[in-house]
Design a protein around this motif. Sequence first.
Motif, mmCIF file in Angstrom:
data_model
loop_
_atom_site.group_PDB
_atom_site.id
_atom_site.type_symbol
_atom_site.label_atom_id
_atom_site.label_comp_id
_atom_site.label_asym_id
_atom_site.label_seq_id
_atom_site.Cartn_x
_atom_site.Cartn_y
_atom_site.Cartn_z
ATOM 1 N N HIS A 38 22.798 -1.281 24.058
ATOM 2 C CA HIS A 38 21.890 -0.170 23.808
ATOM 3 C C HIS A 38 21.197 -0.374 22.458
ATOM 4 C CE1 HIS A 38 24.842 1.414 26.662
ATOM 5 N NE2 HIS A 38 23.948 2.330 27.005
ATOM 6 N N ALA A 39 19.934 0.010 22.395
ATOM 7 C CA ALA A 39 19.184 -0.090 21.147
ATOM 8 C C ALA A 39 18.199 1.063 21.047
ATOM 9 C CB ALA A 39 18.443 -1.425 21.063
ATOM 10 N N GLY A 40 18.185 1.724 19.906
ATOM 11 C CA GLY A 40 17.302 2.860 19.714
ATOM 12 C C GLY A 40 15.939 2.457 19.180
ATOM 13 N N LEU A 41 14.946 3.255 19.515
ATOM 14 C CA LEU A 41 13.589 3.093 18.998
ATOM 15 C C LEU A 41 13.383 4.128 17.900
ATOM 16 C CD1 LEU A 41 10.663 1.908 19.212
ATOM 17 C CD2 LEU A 41 10.195 3.756 20.840
ATOM 18 N N VAL A 304 18.375 12.091 24.259
ATOM 19 C CA VAL A 304 17.772 10.770 24.443
ATOM 20 C C VAL A 304 17.072 10.652 25.791
ATOM 21 C CG1 VAL A 304 19.524 9.707 22.967
ATOM 22 C CG2 VAL A 304 19.825 9.683 25.452
ATOM 23 N N GLU A 305 16.093 9.751 25.821
ATOM 24 C CA GLU A 305 15.490 9.269 27.062
ATOM 25 C C GLU A 305 15.780 7.776 27.131
ATOM 26 O OE1 GLU A 305 11.477 10.297 28.067
ATOM 27 O OE2 GLU A 305 11.524 12.087 26.792
ATOM 28 N N GLU A 306 16.285 7.312 28.255
ATOM 29 C CA GLU A 306 16.654 5.911 28.397
ATOM 30 C C GLU A 306 15.551 5.116 29.102
ATOM 31 O OE1 GLU A 306 20.428 5.704 30.349
ATOM 32 O OE2 GLU A 306 21.546 6.271 28.535
ATOM 33 N N GLY A 313 9.897 -1.911 29.415
ATOM 34 C CA GLY A 313 10.621 -0.727 28.979
ATOM 35 C C GLY A 313 10.327 -0.381 27.531
ATOM 36 N N ILE A 314 10.277 -1.389 26.677
ATOM 37 C CA ILE A 314 9.964 -1.165 25.260
ATOM 38 C C ILE A 314 8.549 -0.622 25.109
ATOM 39 C CG2 ILE A 314 9.651 -2.292 23.020
ATOM 40 C CD1 ILE A 314 11.852 -4.305 23.964
ATOM 41 N N GLU A 315 7.624 -1.198 25.836
ATOM 42 C CA GLU A 315 6.234 -0.741 25.761
ATOM 43 C C GLU A 315 6.107 0.710 26.208
ATOM 44 O OE1 GLU A 315 3.944 -5.028 26.490
ATOM 45 O OE2 GLU A 315 4.453 -3.720 28.190
ATOM 46 N N LYS A 316 6.834 1.081 27.263
ATOM 47 C CA LYS A 316 6.780 2.456 27.756
ATOM 48 C C LYS A 316 7.362 3.422 26.722
ATOM 49 C CE LYS A 316 6.185 5.780 30.748
ATOM 50 N NZ LYS A 316 4.813 6.276 31.064
ATOM 51 N N ASN A 325 5.316 12.661 23.031
ATOM 52 C CA ASN A 325 5.954 13.388 24.142
ATOM 53 C C ASN A 325 7.324 12.821 24.487
ATOM 54 O OD1 ASN A 325 5.149 11.008 25.351
ATOM 55 N ND2 ASN A 325 3.634 11.956 26.706
ATOM 56 N N LEU A 326 7.998 12.284 23.480
ATOM 57 C CA LEU A 326 9.360 11.782 23.665
ATOM 58 C C LEU A 326 10.350 12.872 23.277
ATOM 59 C CD1 LEU A 326 10.902 9.109 24.346
ATOM 60 C CD2 LEU A 326 11.002 8.707 21.884
ATOM 61 N N ARG A 327 11.386 13.060 24.084
ATOM 62 C CA ARG A 327 12.402 14.078 23.793
ATOM 63 C C ARG A 327 13.790 13.429 23.796
ATOM 64 N NH1 ARG A 327 15.623 17.739 26.658
ATOM 65 N NH2 ARG A 327 15.902 19.716 25.565
ATOM 66 N N TYR A 328 14.348 13.219 22.567
ATOM 67 C CA TYR A 328 13.689 13.154 21.276
ATOM 68 C C TYR A 328 13.843 11.769 20.675
ATOM 69 C CZ TYR A 328 12.970 18.214 21.199
ATOM 70 O OH TYR A 328 12.544 19.477 21.496
ATOM 71 N N ARG A 329 14.767 10.959 21.233
ATOM 72 C CA ARG A 329 14.932 9.570 20.822
ATOM 73 C C ARG A 329 14.929 8.690 22.067
ATOM 74 N NH1 ARG A 329 14.449 8.911 15.262
ATOM 75 N NH2 ARG A 329 15.533 6.898 15.445
ATOM 76 N N ALA A 330 14.259 7.545 21.954
ATOM 77 C CA ALA A 330 14.267 6.572 23.044
ATOM 78 C C ALA A 330 15.403 5.580 22.834
ATOM 79 C CB ALA A 330 12.942 5.829 23.104
ATOM 80 N N VAL A 331 16.142 5.302 23.886
ATOM 81 C CA VAL A 331 17.215 4.300 23.845
ATOM 82 C C VAL A 331 16.947 3.276 24.939
ATOM 83 C CG1 VAL A 331 19.683 3.863 24.102
ATOM 84 C CG2 VAL A 331 18.895 5.913 22.906
#
Length: 336
Positions: A38-41, A304-306, A313-316, A325-331
């Motif tokens: 797993h890695a967070g953005l 998180v949103e996975e 996936g990274i680009e999205k 419009n991310l709620r609230y961290r991307a993983v």
Amino acid sequence: MTGIDITVFKGSHNGNIIESTTHKDGLKSDEVLLKITHAGLCGTDIHYKTTDMVLSHEGVGIVQEIGSEVTTFKKGDRAGWGYLHNSCGHCDECLSGNDIFCPERAIYGFANKDQGGFASHAVWKAGFLFHIPDTISSSHAAPLMCAGGTVFNAMHLHGILPTDRVGIIGVGGLGHLAIQFAAKMGCQVVVFSGTESKKEDAISLGANEFYTAEDVEKSEKPEIGGINHLFVTTSKQPNWNSYLKVLAPRAMIHPLTVSDDDLTIPYMPFVVNGTTLQGSICPSRGMHVKMMRFAALHDINPIVEEFPLTKAGIEKAIEKLENGNLRYRAVLVAEK
């Protein structure tokens, strides 16, 4: 172990994500090989996406190999890392437990650009990895490596008390965690947001009061005032003229987000009210460990949103973050 080829995802001069390969000859005696799960953005990744470097500093994975002198990890352990990769170990800052301020520190964006969280594996010094408590999932642990550490560090290091009235500007990647940490520390939590749309989330996360930026700017609600600590978690600076009016005497302001803009703020209100402007960054290792223990004890988890840990996936994930419009961290999650 003779060497390993690591798949990585890098930024580029035009901001496109590039899939590439990094090679490591083997492990040094004090190093650990992780298979990243797993890695967070983070917003910081957006600043570096036009740089030729591997992105993400919120990594979590499984220990696959350890160096000959490593005693703190074993194969199969879960481990994570954040902004800090190394420090000298002998300067005043390191010896006082403030290794994040080491003059020779190796941190994301400035060192080890050939590896990061957006990758298949990583090799790090064991002393700069963190055990993940059993009660925290790897998906939730990833954002804690930076976002959680950043807000906890500012609160704990600069003396927040349970009797304090804590203001948090923004309900986003940092803000939604700041609300939880401050609430669990026993503070009176006052949240400020651009619109009413995040009020329900803020209250459910632990906020006692919620106000819009318009409420603050109109200054029609005197009950807003008396803020002892104000945490700025938004990407843009607030209207300082309005927010300085809601601060208690001798209050402290904590800007937490990364920005290339100049900090422009009214002068006289600072002088006459004894206000402190306190900068901070990600935590030193000791504080990071305390943060993880506190989060585990009080069941603090990011929302998180996975996304798949792939180029697409990274680009999205980046697109959603940049569009707000991310709620609230991307993983980003690796395929099993």
